[in-house]
Design a protein around this motif. Structure first.
Motif, PDB file in Angstrom:
ATOM      1  N   THR A  27     -33.855   5.909   2.277  1.00  0.00           N
ATOM      2  CA  THR A  27     -34.251   6.671   0.959  1.00  0.00           C
ATOM      3  C   THR A  27     -33.447   8.162   1.169  1.00  0.00           C
ATOM      4  O   THR A  27     -32.663   8.109   2.101  1.00  0.00           O
ATOM      5  CB  THR A  27     -35.642   6.958   0.836  1.00  0.00           C
ATOM      6  N   THR A  32     -35.997   4.957   7.653  1.00  0.00           N
ATOM      7  CA  THR A  32     -37.024   4.451   8.601  1.00  0.00           C
ATOM      8  C   THR A  32     -36.845   3.329   9.051  1.00  0.00           C
ATOM      9  O   THR A  32     -36.406   2.048   8.200  1.00  0.00           O
ATOM     10  CB  THR A  32     -38.299   4.268   7.496  1.00  0.00           C
ATOM     11  N   ALA A  34     -38.163   0.210  10.162  1.00  0.00           N
ATOM     12  CA  ALA A  34     -39.521  -0.402   9.956  1.00  0.00           C
ATOM     13  C   ALA A  34     -39.640  -1.502  11.182  1.00  0.00           C
ATOM     14  O   ALA A  34     -40.757  -1.613  11.723  1.00  0.00           O
ATOM     15  CB  ALA A  34     -39.638  -1.024   8.553  1.00  0.00           C
ATOM     16  N   SER A  54     -50.956   1.132  11.432  1.00  0.00           N
ATOM     17  CA  SER A  54     -50.692   1.295  10.184  1.00  0.00           C
ATOM     18  C   SER A  54     -49.097   1.920  10.175  1.00  0.00           C
ATOM     19  O   SER A  54     -48.821   2.786  11.292  1.00  0.00           O
ATOM     20  CB  SER A  54     -51.468   2.674   9.600  1.00  0.00           C
ATOM     21  N   GLY A  57     -44.903  -1.659   9.981  1.00  0.00           N
ATOM     22  CA  GLY A  57     -43.931  -3.047   9.350  1.00  0.00           C
ATOM     23  C   GLY A  57     -44.541  -4.123   9.178  1.00  0.00           C
ATOM     24  O   GLY A  57     -43.836  -5.335   9.004  1.00  0.00           O
ATOM     25  N   LYS A  58     -46.069  -4.230   9.088  1.00  0.00           N
ATOM     26  CA  LYS A  58     -46.610  -5.660   8.980  1.00  0.00           C
ATOM     27  C   LYS A  58     -46.334  -6.122   7.445  1.00  0.00           C
ATOM     28  O   LYS A  58     -45.874  -7.181   7.275  1.00  0.00           O
ATOM     29  CB  LYS A  58     -48.178  -5.648   8.755  1.00  0.00           C
ATOM     30  N   ARG A 223     -44.338   1.650  15.109  1.00  0.00           N
ATOM     31  CA  ARG A 223     -42.930   1.297  14.565  1.00  0.00           C
ATOM     32  C   ARG A 223     -41.884   1.976  15.492  1.00  0.00           C
ATOM     33  O   ARG A 223     -41.905   2.937  16.092  1.00  0.00           O
ATOM     34  CB  ARG A 223     -42.906   2.126  13.094  1.00  0.00           C
TER      35      ARG A 223
HETATM   36  P1  ADP Z   1     -47.589  -1.549   7.686  1.00  0.00           P
HETATM   37  O1  ADP Z   1     -47.692  -2.648   6.574  1.00  0.00           O
HETATM   38  O2  ADP Z   1     -47.630  -1.824   8.968  1.00  0.00           O
HETATM   39  O3  ADP Z   1     -48.624  -0.564   7.206  1.00  0.00           O
HETATM   40  P2  ADP Z   1     -45.256  -0.936   6.083  1.00  0.00           P
HETATM   41  O4  ADP Z   1     -44.411  -2.409   6.365  1.00  0.00           O
HETATM   42  O5  ADP Z   1     -45.780  -0.897   4.683  1.00  0.00           O
HETATM   43  O6  ADP Z   1     -46.293  -0.883   7.378  1.00  0.00           O
HETATM   44  O7  ADP Z   1     -44.246   0.191   6.369  1.00  0.00           O
HETATM   45  C1  ADP Z   1     -43.271   0.241   7.518  1.00  0.00           C
HETATM   46  C2  ADP Z   1     -42.416   1.520   7.433  1.00  0.00           C
HETATM   47  O8  ADP Z   1     -41.509   1.398   6.289  1.00  0.00           O
HETATM   48  C3  ADP Z   1     -43.337   2.939   6.956  1.00  0.00           C
HETATM   49  O9  ADP Z   1     -42.850   3.876   7.409  1.00  0.00           O
HETATM   50  C4  ADP Z   1     -43.068   2.696   5.497  1.00  0.00           C
HETATM   51  O10 ADP Z   1     -43.067   4.012   4.785  1.00  0.00           O
HETATM   52  C5  ADP Z   1     -41.523   2.191   5.120  1.00  0.00           C
HETATM   53  N1  ADP Z   1     -41.376   1.565   4.271  1.00  0.00           N
HETATM   54  C6  ADP Z   1     -41.855   0.393   3.749  1.00  0.00           C
HETATM   55  N2  ADP Z   1     -41.256  -0.195   2.467  1.00  0.00           N
HETATM   56  C7  ADP Z   1     -40.482   0.980   2.210  1.00  0.00           C
HETATM   57  C8  ADP Z   1     -39.689   0.838   1.149  1.00  0.00           C
HETATM   58  N3  ADP Z   1     -39.603  -0.017   0.091  1.00  0.00           N
HETATM   59  N4  ADP Z   1     -39.069   2.068   1.074  1.00  0.00           N
HETATM   60  C9  ADP Z   1     -38.790   2.968   1.912  1.00  0.00           C
HETATM   61  N5  ADP Z   1     -39.814   3.033   3.181  1.00  0.00           N
HETATM   62  C10 ADP Z   1     -40.559   1.797   3.289  1.00  0.00           C
END
Ligand code: ADP
Length: 274
Positions: A27, A32, A34, A54, A57-58, A223
């Motif tokens: 971004t 990041t 993940a 949290s 990457g789930k 992560r």
């Molecule tokens: P979880 O479900 O385990 O809480 P996520 O899979 O939602 O974790 O996110 C893992 C990481 O990837 C986090 O740091 C999140 O901010 C980042 N992330 C997830 N989706 C996006 C996206 N579409 N754009 C940018 N960063 C993302």
């Protein structure tokens, strides 16, 4: 495929596999990582829970299986074929039900079937069949604002099942519900799974929820997420969150999870200190 007959036709379910999957989001604020090197398998008709701190990457993992995202390296496969995009064989259910407020319950459930070219009468029949499965048939004419949170999630589940997917990808679907409603839905989801034999990949951060539902529990690292350990306690079903065997198993996983949560916090503090 609704499993009403109690049969398990092979075309109603799907084997899933993640092979050395990495996913990086870029971004304007930076990159990041993940997921990194995540690998696991889910057998046809298996109910697997993904558990982890949290931000590990789930949800990203579910998005990859849904075909909403693509890995940077590695592969996600369904029945041995690379999943390159969304498909009606895989349905995602999120924490917040995304139902249409201008349609009643049965029309919400039947809505997606229009795209399949199914006739109106048949759509309604299928919708009522799945509403019976989630014990919501008496509310077929209710509008969404008349439903409790639990009933909304049941409608969402019915809408997913109406499409006859092979896989349900569930992203913390009960996290916003009160404890009693969640317990009821745990029991119902176990029954639905035993009856329909769908492959279910269920994301949660709640250890006991993972143990109530899953055949296996995959614990992720902090992560960038990968699979740290697989747990299979083989606790007899039906299960409840307060079962002794389950509470004991939860203690083992919690100790393992705590290490990852601590690591994640330390990394966040280190980033803040940078
Ligand atoms: P979880 O479900 O385990 O809480 P996520 O899979 O939602 O974790 O996110 C893992 C990481 O990837 C986090 O740091 C999140 O901010 C980042 N992330 C997830 N989706 C996006 C996206 N579409 N754009 C940018 N960063 C993302």
């Amino acid at each position: 495929c609704l499993g009403i007959s109690g049969q398990r036709p092979p075309e109603c379910t799907m084997r899933l596999e993640a092979q050395d999957v990495s996913k990086c989001f870029r971004t304007r604020r930076g990159a990041t990582q993940a997921l990194e090197g995540a690998s696991f398998q889910v057998a046809s008709g298996e109910f697997v829970c993904i558990l982890g701190p949290s931000g590990c990457g789930k949800s990203t993992m579910l998005s990859l299986f849904a075909g909403l995202e693509q890995p940077n390296s590695g592969r996600v496969l369904g029945d041995g074929k690379v999943l390159t995009g969304p498909g009606s064989d895989r349905v995602v259910i999120f924490q917040e039900a995304a139902l249409f407020p201008w349609l009643n319950v049965v029309d919400n459930v039947a809505f997606g079937l229009q795209l399949t070219g199914m006739g109106r009468k048949q759509r309604r029949q299928r919708a009522l069949e799945v509403l019976r499965l989630v014990h919501l048939d008496r509310f077929e004419t209710a509008y969404i604002h008349e439903l409790s949170g639990g009933m909304k999630q049941r409608t969402e589940l019915a809408r997913a099942l109406a499409m006859e997917p092979k896989v349900l990808l569930m992203d913390e679907p009960f996290a916003a519900l009160d404890a009693q409603t969640r317990d009821i839905l745990h029991t119902e989801l176990q029954h639905i799974w035993l009856r329909t034999h769908k492959t279910i990949l269920f994301v949660t951060h709640n250890v006991r929820e993972a143990l109530v539902l899953g055949d296996r529990v995959l614990l992720m690292t902090s992560r960038p997420g990968s699979i740290k350990r697989e747990y299979d306690f083989n606790i007899p079903r039906p299960r409840a969150m307060e079962d002794h065997a389950l509470v004991d198993a939860a203690r083992v996983i919690l100790a393992d999870l705590r290490v990852e949560v601590t690591k994640e916090r330390e990394e966040r503090y280190a980033q803040l200190a940078d």
